[in-house]
Design a protein around this motif. Structure first.
Motif, mmCIF file in Angstrom:
data_model
loop_
_atom_site.group_PDB
_atom_site.id
_atom_site.type_symbol
_atom_site.label_atom_id
_atom_site.label_comp_id
_atom_site.label_asym_id
_atom_site.label_seq_id
_atom_site.Cartn_x
_atom_site.Cartn_y
_atom_site.Cartn_z
ATOM 1 N N GLY A 72 0.796 -1.150 -0.087
ATOM 2 C CA GLY A 72 -0.028 0.154 0.092
ATOM 3 C C GLY A 72 0.669 1.201 0.178
ATOM 4 N N MET A 73 2.004 1.234 0.581
ATOM 5 C CA MET A 73 2.888 2.314 0.665
ATOM 6 C C MET A 73 3.722 2.564 -0.639
ATOM 7 S SD MET A 73 2.795 4.011 3.407
ATOM 8 C CE MET A 73 4.159 5.081 3.531
ATOM 9 N N LEU A 119 -3.926 5.691 6.368
ATOM 10 C CA LEU A 119 -5.058 5.120 5.842
ATOM 11 C C LEU A 119 -4.677 3.637 5.664
ATOM 12 C CD1 LEU A 119 -7.378 5.132 3.795
ATOM 13 C CD2 LEU A 119 -6.037 5.048 1.820
ATOM 14 N N GLU A 120 -3.551 3.077 5.577
ATOM 15 C CA GLU A 120 -3.283 1.697 5.514
ATOM 16 C C GLU A 120 -3.204 1.276 6.948
ATOM 17 O OE1 GLU A 120 -2.408 -0.435 2.975
ATOM 18 O OE2 GLU A 120 -2.849 0.907 1.734
ATOM 19 N N THR A 171 -5.599 -0.502 -5.032
ATOM 20 C CA THR A 171 -4.823 0.684 -5.368
ATOM 21 C C THR A 171 -6.047 1.723 -5.789
ATOM 22 O OG1 THR A 171 -4.801 -0.161 -7.756
ATOM 23 C CG2 THR A 171 -2.885 -0.315 -6.275
ATOM 24 N N ARG A 199 3.461 0.438 -3.559
ATOM 25 C CA ARG A 199 2.988 0.296 -4.596
ATOM 26 C C ARG A 199 3.566 -0.635 -5.687
ATOM 27 N NH1 ARG A 199 -0.181 5.561 -6.273
ATOM 28 N NH2 ARG A 199 1.998 6.628 -5.570
ATOM 29 N N ASP A 248 2.670 10.930 1.702
ATOM 30 C CA ASP A 248 3.338 9.585 2.109
ATOM 31 C C ASP A 248 2.761 9.208 3.495
ATOM 32 O OD1 ASP A 248 4.693 9.319 -0.233
ATOM 33 O OD2 ASP A 248 6.341 10.350 0.716
ATOM 34 N N LEU A 307 -2.402 11.766 -2.238
ATOM 35 C CA LEU A 307 -2.194 11.697 -0.732
ATOM 36 C C LEU A 307 -0.512 11.679 -0.544
ATOM 37 C CD1 LEU A 307 -4.171 8.289 0.341
ATOM 38 C CD2 LEU A 307 -4.554 10.633 0.953
ATOM 39 N N ASP A 352 -0.272 10.650 4.780
ATOM 40 C CA ASP A 352 -1.522 10.002 4.807
ATOM 41 C C ASP A 352 -1.749 8.805 4.398
ATOM 42 O OD1 ASP A 352 -2.462 12.169 5.905
ATOM 43 O OD2 ASP A 352 -3.046 13.585 4.119
ATOM 44 N N ARG A 353 -0.898 8.234 3.363
ATOM 45 C CA ARG A 353 -1.043 6.941 2.672
ATOM 46 C C ARG A 353 -0.568 6.117 3.939
ATOM 47 N NH1 ARG A 353 2.639 6.698 -1.591
ATOM 48 N NH2 ARG A 353 1.069 8.156 -2.649
ATOM 49 N N ALA A 370 -6.579 4.426 -3.471
ATOM 50 C CA ALA A 370 -5.827 5.617 -3.530
ATOM 51 C C ALA A 370 -5.885 6.340 -4.819
ATOM 52 C CB ALA A 370 -4.188 4.903 -3.532
#
Length: 278
Positions: A58-59, A156-157, A135, A61, A150, A148, A152-153, A138
């Protein structure tokens, strides 16, 4: 929970207590691994490797980069585990290391190439549909909120997919509990307002939503400009039906499919990682 194994010595039989690591706490696993127990460390890998891999996907990708992150996370943890004072914090501590590894790779990638787009090539490993679903959120947020950060990503995760909150989320992000709460609140607002407006508008255009919004969007070409976003948001704020629909459609848990389906580590990573640590 202990399993008794029987060994034969010169004096007859001896009973030895061997922990079943699937049933013990993180603190017990960390404590045993910190003393050099390789079986306990393997138990930590089995408990967290797939989760950390999913988080890193998720970070960064990118599956290959995510696998490298996981391996380096466990190697770093093997070196630093003795310095972890509170073994109950094993979970957020692991995520914090994984987050740092992911951010390091993101920085390296940006130095190598200016583009931060998703790779065009799809992996031949199983689970491509899961990767696409991961994905999509995002990409939608990037469309409506300008992308987003980094951090905020990571929020989220960690919150919506991996269930960290309060002190655990703060430890994983390296911020105060109040700071983690602020980041979570800000992200939720972004999702519910910006992304919610887009999702409600899409449904209205297909006749599945509010008729009044559908009429407002009769000539809409589908491009979510700032002006259109404001018009849609104003309508939603004044329409109880659309407001309720936005809250349901833009719920991060619902968008991510409810119960997380983690993208597992690639085959062979466990053996390579544990061999490298040994």
């Amino acid at each position: 929970h202990l399993e008794l194994s029987t060994t034969v010595g010169k004096g007859g039989y001896a009973m030895t207590a061997v922990p079943e690591w699937d049933f013990v706490s993180d603190a017990e696993l960390a404590g045993a691994a910190a003393t050099g127990d390789r079986v306990a460390f393997a138990g930590i890998y089995d408990r967290y490797a797939d989760r950390l891999h999913d988080f890193c996907v998720g970070m960064v990708r990118d599956r290959d980069a995510a696998a490298d992150c996981v391996q380096d996370t466990f190697c770093t943890a093997a070196i630093r585990l003795s310095s972890l004072r509170d073994h109950d914090k094993l979970r957020p501590w692991r995520y914090a290391i994984a987050r740092n590894e992911a951010l390091r790779r993101i920085r390296e990638r940006r130095r190598e190439q200016p583009s931060d787009d998703l790779p065009e090539a799809t992996s031949s490993e199983p689970g491509t549909d899961t990767m696409a679903a991961r994905t999509e959120l995002a990409e939608l947020i990037a469309q409506v909120a300008g992308g987003l950060s980094d951090r905020d990503r990571a929020v989220l995760e960690l919150t919506y997919r991996h269930g960290l909150d309060g002190p655990e989320l703060a430890d994983a992000l390296g911020v105060s509990v109040a700071g983690a709460r602020t980041l979570t609140h800000r992200l939720r607002e972004t999702i519910e307002r910006s992304l919610g407006a887009l999702l409600v508008a899409r449904r209205a255009r297909t006749g599945q939503g509010c008729p009044a919004l559908g009429a407002l969007l009769a000539d809409w070409a589908g491009q979510f400009t700032i002006l259109m976003r404001k018009r849609i948001a104003r309508h939603i704020d004044s329409c109880p039906t659309c407001e309720d629909q936005r809250g349901r459609l833009a719920n991060p848990v619902a968008l991510l499919g409810g119960a997380p389906l983690f993208i597992p580590c690639p085959a062979g990573l466990r053996e390579r990682t544990l061999d490298r640590i040994q």
